[in-house]
Design a protein around this motif. Structure first.
Motif, mmCIF file in Angstrom:
data_model
loop_
_atom_site.group_PDB
_atom_site.id
_atom_site.type_symbol
_atom_site.label_atom_id
_atom_site.label_comp_id
_atom_site.label_asym_id
_atom_site.label_seq_id
_atom_site.Cartn_x
_atom_site.Cartn_y
_atom_site.Cartn_z
ATOM 1 N N SER A 191 57.325 15.474 42.715
ATOM 2 C CA SER A 191 56.762 14.177 43.298
ATOM 3 C C SER A 191 55.121 14.153 43.272
ATOM 4 C CB SER A 191 57.319 14.080 44.625
ATOM 5 O OG SER A 191 56.691 15.020 45.778
ATOM 6 N N PRO A 192 54.505 13.022 43.384
ATOM 7 C CA PRO A 192 53.031 13.269 43.766
ATOM 8 C C PRO A 192 52.618 13.942 45.022
ATOM 9 C CG PRO A 192 54.034 10.854 43.096
ATOM 10 C CD PRO A 192 54.996 11.793 43.507
ATOM 11 N N GLY A 227 56.844 9.275 47.105
ATOM 12 C CA GLY A 227 56.205 8.513 45.994
ATOM 13 C C GLY A 227 56.975 8.556 44.814
ATOM 14 N N LEU A 228 58.433 8.394 44.727
ATOM 15 C CA LEU A 228 59.241 8.779 43.656
ATOM 16 C C LEU A 228 59.822 7.286 42.958
ATOM 17 C CD1 LEU A 228 60.829 12.004 44.356
ATOM 18 C CD2 LEU A 228 59.264 11.538 42.454
ATOM 19 N N ALA A 229 59.711 6.272 43.875
ATOM 20 C CA ALA A 229 60.345 5.115 43.713
ATOM 21 C C ALA A 229 59.686 4.374 42.305
ATOM 22 C CB ALA A 229 60.496 3.954 44.687
ATOM 23 N N GLY A 230 60.610 3.940 41.387
ATOM 24 C CA GLY A 230 60.104 3.410 40.350
ATOM 25 C C GLY A 230 59.531 4.336 39.226
ATOM 26 N N LYS A 231 59.679 5.582 39.572
ATOM 27 C CA LYS A 231 58.986 6.835 38.420
ATOM 28 C C LYS A 231 60.327 7.014 37.578
ATOM 29 C CE LYS A 231 55.003 8.217 40.917
ATOM 30 N NZ LYS A 231 54.175 7.642 40.215
ATOM 31 N N CYS A 243 65.859 8.675 45.653
ATOM 32 C CA CYS A 243 64.704 8.223 45.961
ATOM 33 C C CYS A 243 64.137 7.063 45.211
ATOM 34 C CB CYS A 243 63.814 9.405 45.756
ATOM 35 S SG CYS A 243 63.697 10.808 47.051
ATOM 36 N N GLY A 244 64.884 6.576 44.294
ATOM 37 C CA GLY A 244 64.492 5.298 43.712
ATOM 38 C C GLY A 244 63.974 5.556 42.294
ATOM 39 N N ALA A 245 64.074 6.833 41.892
ATOM 40 C CA ALA A 245 63.568 7.344 40.407
ATOM 41 C C ALA A 245 64.839 7.003 39.353
ATOM 42 C CB ALA A 245 62.956 8.731 40.495
#
Length: 272
Positions: free
Chosen positions: A238-239, A10-14, A38-40
């Motif tokens: 991460s969440p 759940g890291l993408a965009g964070k 991871c997209g962060a």
């Protein structure tokens, strides 16, 4: 740390703030690389303009701010710089530690007061100071992670007074978690790795011998890799780690279970 197509962590965009990158061997660099894969998005904070210049190639194209946490005015400037971005941040990595071993390693009871208090300021109090300064820039469910050590109860002569300071760092996690709970669900945790091969550790007197000994004690006969510690930190940021609060997650490849390995005991007991 390849990004999964379903973004399991759940890291993408964070967005994250990472303090403490010194070079490509740094724990902070491996964490930041993992987050980015991871997209962060990572905003980097380094100690000095000189450090920023030395990292120009490694961190090309990234946002970099300068903050020496020993100075309150620089922490406040960091808050202002980050505020000016107009962004909120989903996590913060505190990968900062300092101890002055320039006079050699002394017995613990001879630790100079000035050296101890300076190390406490930079290595421990800075987590509190930075967290407080940036509290309004963190999302309500953000994760703050510090880097500790695998045990603060092992009286290793060549680590000296830093172990009690890391113990204070770990204790502060509970108090920060409690005080921040009054207005948020922000979490405070640490990862406690066993001995790592980093540039910072290379400056500790006698560290290489301890590192090689750790390799013998670890059941797999291979020291913990920096990437392994970094992966645990990425998880805590991460969440997916939302149920973990005020903990030091030990990452030591099993070193702590194997101090009495039969072969090591036999070698130690052989007559000199």
């Amino acid at each position: 740390m390849p990004a999964g197509s379903n973004d399991y962590l759940g890291l993408a965009g964070k967005r994250f703030v990472v303090l403490g990158v010194a070079n490509k061997k740094s724990v902070a660099w491996h964490v930041a690389s993992g987050l980015e894969s991871c997209g962060a998005t990572v905003v980097y904070v380094v100690r000095s303009e000189e450090r920023k210049a030395s990292l120009a190639k490694l961190l090309a194209g990234r946002t970099i701010f300068v903050c020496d946490v020993e100075f309150e005015e620089q922490i406040q400037k960091l808050r202002d710089d980050l505020t000016a971005t107009g962004e909120k941040f989903d996590g913060l990595l505190h990968s900062i530690a300092f101890a002055d071993y320039s006079d050699g390693m002394k017995p613990f009871h001879e630790t100079p007061k000035r050296a101890f208090l300076r190390a406490m300021d930079i290595s421990c109090y800075s987590l509190m100071a930075v967290s407080n300064a940036l509290k309004d820039l963190l999302t309500p469910t953000a994760s703050v992670v510090a880097v500790s050590i695998s045990t603060t109860r092992m009286a290793s002569e060549n680590y000296g007074y830093m172990a009690p300071i890391k113990a204070a760092l770990e204790s502060s996690l509970a108090f920060l978690a409690k005080s921040f709970s009054r207005f948020s669900q922000i979490r405070f945790n640490a990862v406690g790795p066993s001995l790592l091969k980093t540039s910072a550790s290379a400056g500790i007197p006698g560290y290489i011998d301890s590192y090689l000994y750790a390799e013998q004690v670890i059941p797999r006969k291979e020291a913990l890799q920096t990437e392994e510690a970094a992966s645990a930190i990425v998880f805590l940021l991460s969440p997916r780690s939302s149920g973990i609060q005020a903990q030091n997650l030990i990452v030591d490849a099993g070193m702590s279970i194997n101090y009495f390995d039969a072969e090591i005991v036999q070698r130690a007991m052989k007559p000199a």
